[in-house]
Motif scaffolding. Structure first.
Motif: not given
Length: 325
Positions: A237-265
């Motif tokens: 999505e961010l690459l698409h913005k760079q390809l379609t906008r002349n004034d697209c500034a550098p961006q930082l996207c931070v992706v949140q984790p989903l959850r703990v998967i609890r197993r035997q450990s």
């Protein structure tokens, strides 16, 4: 049709990122070409000249940004400091990943906890270490730390000797948080080889939820599931913005984790024998799952590719709907 090159990493989680990239690429009618990891930079230049890509998405951490020059680019998991140098970056929320892992360990109420670090200092390891230490100090817990010395990867015999000595000398009971599943898996194997009861004497949790690795260990490894699919989609999505906008500034996207998967450990089951009613309920749940959901395809699922295998569905179902205290 635009040519888009995706420079993959060598880890298993790349495929989940690729699912997200591909989902967006299809919407834009991109021609997406995946380039294998660990190629020399001379080969990268040849590939760039051959395909003349409209843009690139880079997960291979060995590739330096300057090789792509003026080509619109998005990078995975680079230091946020590089934003000032003009890079667009998609990264995972390292502190939040560590918070989920730390809270999972704190549920065990052990007096001692340990941090298993990476082979070199990185921004994401420091984020995780800082969050882990702050939460443990807040709860009055004793903290132990391990960082490999003189080793560059987990295949080093010296790394195994150092980790074995450290685990053997940890106070018991103790909970260990490892910064990645790949390094944490060695802690599980070594603790088991030493005859240490997991999780009763040492509980262990990792990061990323590498399904193949976590499920293949004995005992299986608890981990924080990172949202690799969303990371891939956001990168495209961010690459698409760079390809379609002349004034697209550098961006930082931070992706949140989903959850703990609890197993035997980290899963401490109650010691008393289950009642007849509890056994009947558990059997009914398992039978229902086996009869109805051999494969389960969730539209819009963002934590990995669909359909998901029955074993993974049962793992999710058990955690969300059936908890053994």
């Amino acid at each position: 049709m635009k040519n888009i090159l995706a420079f993959r990493a060598s880890d298993d989680n790349w495929l989940l990122k690729l699912n997200g990239i591909t989902e967006f690429a299809r919407q834009q009618d991109w021609k997406l070409l995946v380039i294998e990891a660990d190629l020399p930079q001379s080969k990268i230049r040849e590939l760039l000249n051959l395909w003349n890509p409209a843009g690139v998405i880079v997960d291979d951490q060995m590739l330096t940004p300057n090789i792509f020059k003026s080509i619109p680019s998005v990078f995975f998991d680079r230091s946020p400091d590089l934003l000032r140098k003009g890079l667009t970056i998609v990264r995972h929320a390292s502190s939040d990943i560590a918070r989920l892992a730390t809270l999972e360990l704190l549920n065990l109420n052990y007096p001692d906890y340990a941090f298993l670090g990476w082979f070199r200092k990185t921004y994401w390891m420091e984020d995780k270490r800082r969050t882990f230490a702050e939460l443990m100090k807040l709860h009055g817990k004793r903290i132990h730390e391990f960082y490999p010395e003189g080793c560059t990867d987990a295949n080093s015999p010296e790394f195994h000797r150092q980790l074995r000595r450290w685990i053997a000398t940890l106070p018991k009971p103790c909970g260990i948080y490892g910064v990645t599943d790949s390094i944490t898996a060695h802690a599980v194997s070594i603790a088991a080889a030493l005859g240490i009861a997991i999780p009763e004497e040492i509980a262990i949790i990792g990061s990323d939820d590498n399904l193949t690795l976590c499920e293949s260990l004995s005992p299986t490894l608890s981990s924080v599931r990172a949202d690799f699919h969303t990371a891939g989609f956001r990168a495209a999505e961010l690459l698409h913005k760079q390809l379609t906008r002349n004034d697209c500034a550098p961006q930082l996207c931070v992706v949140q984790p989903l959850r703990v998967i609890r197993r035997q450990s980290t899963r401490l089951l109650k010691k008393s024998n289950p009642t007849e009613k509890e056994m009947e309920t558990a059997e009914n749940i398992v039978r229902f799952c086996e009869d109805q959901f051999v494969f389960w395809d969730l539209p819009g699922r963002r934590d990995g590719a669909a359909p998901i295998a029955r074993g993974l569905f049962l793992e999710d179902f058990a955690q969300e709907s059936w908890t053994v205290p």
